[in-house]
Write a protein that holds these residues in place. Structure first.
Motif, PDB file in Angstrom:
ATOM      1  N   GLY A  76       0.815  -1.206   0.000  1.00  0.00           N
ATOM      2  CA  GLY A  76       0.000   0.000   0.000  1.00  0.00           C
ATOM      3  C   GLY A  76       0.848   1.254   0.000  1.00  0.00           C
ATOM      4  O   GLY A  76       2.059   1.209   0.231  1.00  0.00           O
ATOM      5  N   GLY A  77       0.201   2.387  -0.268  1.00  0.00           N
ATOM      6  CA  GLY A  77       0.872   3.677  -0.182  1.00  0.00           C
ATOM      7  C   GLY A  77       0.715   4.263   1.211  1.00  0.00           C
ATOM      8  O   GLY A  77       0.394   3.561   2.168  1.00  0.00           O
ATOM      9  N   ARG A  78       0.931   5.572   1.306  1.00  0.00           N
ATOM     10  CA  ARG A  78       0.802   6.259   2.599  1.00  0.00           C
ATOM     11  C   ARG A  78      -0.656   6.626   2.831  1.00  0.00           C
ATOM     12  O   ARG A  78      -1.274   7.316   2.019  1.00  0.00           O
ATOM     13  CB  ARG A  78       1.651   7.531   2.608  1.00  0.00           C
ATOM     14  CG  ARG A  78       3.121   7.311   2.931  1.00  0.00           C
ATOM     15  CD  ARG A  78       3.930   8.589   2.747  1.00  0.00           C
ATOM     16  NE  ARG A  78       3.210   9.790   3.139  1.00  0.00           N
ATOM     17  CZ  ARG A  78       3.217  10.314   4.376  1.00  0.00           C
ATOM     18  NH1 ARG A  78       3.899   9.729   5.322  1.00  0.00           N
ATOM     19  NH2 ARG A  78       2.559  11.418   4.627  1.00  0.00           N
ATOM     20  N   LEU A  79      -1.205   6.140   3.945  1.00  0.00           N
ATOM     21  CA  LEU A  79      -2.607   6.433   4.250  1.00  0.00           C
ATOM     22  C   LEU A  79      -2.851   7.932   4.366  1.00  0.00           C
ATOM     23  O   LEU A  79      -3.912   8.430   3.968  1.00  0.00           O
ATOM     24  CB  LEU A  79      -3.018   5.728   5.543  1.00  0.00           C
ATOM     25  CG  LEU A  79      -3.105   4.201   5.484  1.00  0.00           C
ATOM     26  CD1 LEU A  79      -3.458   3.644   6.858  1.00  0.00           C
ATOM     27  CD2 LEU A  79      -4.128   3.754   4.460  1.00  0.00           C
TER      28      LEU A  79
ATOM     29  N   PRO B 258      -9.873  12.111   2.207  1.00  0.00           N
ATOM     30  CA  PRO B 258     -10.964  11.449   2.923  1.00  0.00           C
ATOM     31  C   PRO B 258     -12.057  10.906   2.016  1.00  0.00           C
ATOM     32  O   PRO B 258     -12.604   9.831   2.278  1.00  0.00           O
ATOM     33  CB  PRO B 258     -11.503  12.555   3.845  1.00  0.00           C
ATOM     34  CG  PRO B 258     -10.317  13.436   4.077  1.00  0.00           C
ATOM     35  CD  PRO B 258      -9.566  13.445   2.778  1.00  0.00           C
ATOM     36  N   ASP B 259     -12.369  11.640   0.928  1.00  0.00           N
ATOM     37  CA  ASP B 259     -13.446  11.182   0.056  1.00  0.00           C
ATOM     38  C   ASP B 259     -13.034  10.020  -0.847  1.00  0.00           C
ATOM     39  O   ASP B 259     -13.853   9.479  -1.576  1.00  0.00           O
ATOM     40  CB  ASP B 259     -13.977  12.338  -0.798  1.00  0.00           C
ATOM     41  CG  ASP B 259     -12.916  12.894  -1.741  1.00  0.00           C
ATOM     42  OD1 ASP B 259     -11.713  12.645  -1.527  1.00  0.00           O
ATOM     43  OD2 ASP B 259     -13.298  13.581  -2.709  1.00  0.00           O
ATOM     44  N   GLN B 260     -11.751   9.623  -0.779  1.00  0.00           N
ATOM     45  CA  GLN B 260     -11.272   8.498  -1.593  1.00  0.00           C
ATOM     46  C   GLN B 260     -10.880   7.291  -0.745  1.00  0.00           C
ATOM     47  O   GLN B 260     -10.370   6.294  -1.263  1.00  0.00           O
ATOM     48  CB  GLN B 260     -10.075   8.952  -2.437  1.00  0.00           C
ATOM     49  CG  GLN B 260     -10.410  10.029  -3.449  1.00  0.00           C
ATOM     50  CD  GLN B 260      -9.191  10.485  -4.249  1.00  0.00           C
ATOM     51  OE1 GLN B 260      -8.213   9.740  -4.395  1.00  0.00           O
ATOM     52  NE2 GLN B 260      -9.237  11.699  -4.757  1.00  0.00           N
ATOM     53  N   LEU B 261     -11.125   7.378   0.553  1.00  0.00           N
ATOM     54  CA  LEU B 261     -10.713   6.300   1.448  1.00  0.00           C
ATOM     55  C   LEU B 261     -11.390   4.972   1.110  1.00  0.00           C
ATOM     56  O   LEU B 261     -10.736   3.925   1.062  1.00  0.00           O
ATOM     57  CB  LEU B 261     -11.014   6.671   2.900  1.00  0.00           C
ATOM     58  CG  LEU B 261      -9.992   7.547   3.618  1.00  0.00           C
ATOM     59  CD1 LEU B 261     -10.497   7.917   5.003  1.00  0.00           C
ATOM     60  CD2 LEU B 261      -8.646   6.836   3.712  1.00  0.00           C
TER      61      LEU B 261
ATOM     62  N   LEU C  17     -11.099  -0.552  -0.517  1.00  0.00           N
ATOM     63  CA  LEU C  17     -11.953  -1.643  -0.994  1.00  0.00           C
ATOM     64  C   LEU C  17     -11.955  -1.843  -2.502  1.00  0.00           C
ATOM     65  O   LEU C  17     -12.369  -2.905  -2.981  1.00  0.00           O
ATOM     66  CB  LEU C  17     -13.398  -1.409  -0.532  1.00  0.00           C
ATOM     67  CG  LEU C  17     -13.598  -1.159   0.966  1.00  0.00           C
ATOM     68  CD1 LEU C  17     -15.069  -0.930   1.257  1.00  0.00           C
ATOM     69  CD2 LEU C  17     -13.052  -2.302   1.801  1.00  0.00           C
ATOM     70  N   GLY C  18     -11.503  -0.830  -3.258  1.00  0.00           N
ATOM     71  CA  GLY C  18     -11.631  -0.879  -4.710  1.00  0.00           C
ATOM     72  C   GLY C  18     -10.965  -2.078  -5.349  1.00  0.00           C
ATOM     73  O   GLY C  18     -11.510  -2.699  -6.268  1.00  0.00           O
ATOM     74  N   ALA C  19      -9.758  -2.433  -4.883  1.00  0.00           N
ATOM     75  CA  ALA C  19      -9.021  -3.543  -5.492  1.00  0.00           C
ATOM     76  C   ALA C  19      -9.730  -4.878  -5.297  1.00  0.00           C
ATOM     77  O   ALA C  19      -9.506  -5.823  -6.060  1.00  0.00           O
ATOM     78  CB  ALA C  19      -7.618  -3.618  -4.904  1.00  0.00           C
TER      79      ALA C  19
ATOM     80  N   LEU D 228      -4.606   0.902  -1.593  1.00  0.00           N
ATOM     81  CA  LEU D 228      -4.253   2.013  -0.707  1.00  0.00           C
ATOM     82  C   LEU D 228      -3.309   3.001  -1.396  1.00  0.00           C
ATOM     83  O   LEU D 228      -2.414   3.571  -0.776  1.00  0.00           O
ATOM     84  CB  LEU D 228      -3.622   1.494   0.586  1.00  0.00           C
ATOM     85  CG  LEU D 228      -4.510   0.603   1.460  1.00  0.00           C
ATOM     86  CD1 LEU D 228      -3.744   0.098   2.663  1.00  0.00           C
ATOM     87  CD2 LEU D 228      -5.759   1.355   1.898  1.00  0.00           C
ATOM     88  N   GLY D 229      -3.523   3.208  -2.679  1.00  0.00           N
ATOM     89  CA  GLY D 229      -2.711   4.148  -3.434  1.00  0.00           C
ATOM     90  C   GLY D 229      -1.313   3.654  -3.754  1.00  0.00           C
ATOM     91  O   GLY D 229      -0.481   4.418  -4.251  1.00  0.00           O
TER      92      GLY D 229
END
Length: 233
Positions: A96-99, A104-107, A112-114, A127-128
């Protein structure tokens, strides 16, 4: 007598439960996170099951991250088996990337997207960070190389939820694939048979020795982690 050559047996586990966030909500570096008390209990339960069923391993392999090493060590100890652990970094969890860099609107999409995507799943980033396609690029060849080895008949393989999905998906599809909705409980056991031609038979998925019917679960691992992260902010 069967006309088929004997198949080798692979017991593919996910590591036991860990705490990815401290009590104040601070993320714990995923490369250092260790089993919590529940994770230790889960690993011991898996080891006890292997011992009860008389399962013996020729080889034991982990990704090298502490949570897989600790799980495998406890499984083997409880099963009454002494084996040196082999490490395969190519089978580490999707990175993952850096949280803190995720708006916030892309959390929800980042968490969950993957694991929800359909046809465009390989482009989805966890997580980017690393994409599903990048995970497949490193994990599938490493797994194929492991299956091509002739030095084992029964192997314990302790990895991660995302990596396990990649390996099981490819086995089920008979080609490169990623089924994100294949949930993997902590310390679950997947049973795969490997034929001499490399073909994989998926015999069982997501067997959880401390919770056979998943009776206490209604959310996925990533849904739970998203709720924990939001609650700690």
């Amino acid at each position: 007598m069967s006309a088929f050559a004997p198949r080798r047996r692979l017991y593919l586990m996910r590591h036991g439960s860990v705490d990815y966030f401290s009590s104040d909500g601070t993320p714990v570096p995923p490369d250092t996170v260790a089993l919590n008390a529940e994770g230790e209990r889960q690993a011991d339960a898996a080891g006890a099951l292997f011992r009860h069923c008389g399962v013996r391993f020729d080889r034991a392999l982990v990704s090298g991250l502490p949570r897989t090493v600790q799980t495998a060590e406890r499984v083997l100890a409880t099963a009454g088996q002494e084996l040196s652990l082999e490490h395969e970094p190519a089978l580490r969890e999707i990175r993952g990337g850096r949280l803190a860099d995720i708006p916030p609107d892309q959390l929800e999409q980042a968490f969950l997207g993957a694991f929800r995507a359909g046809a465009d799943v390989e482009s989805q980033r966890f997580l980017g960070g690393e994409s599903i396609g990048e995970l497949l690029d490193r994990a599938l060849p490493a797994f194929d190389a492991l299956c091509a080895r002739g030095d084992w008949q029964s192997m314990l393989l302790v990895l991660h939820g995302g990596v396990n999905r990649a390996l099981i998906s490819a086995a089920l599809a008979g080609q490169r694939a990623f089924f994100g909705r294949l949930e993997q409980q902590p310390a679950c056991i997947n049973v795969l048979d490997i034929a001499s031609n490399g073909e994989t038979v998926v015999r069982s998925i997501n067997l959880a020795p401390t919770q056979w019917l998943h009776e206490r679960e209604r959310y996925t691992t990533m849904e739970t982690l998203l709720a924990q992260y939001r609650g700690g902010r």
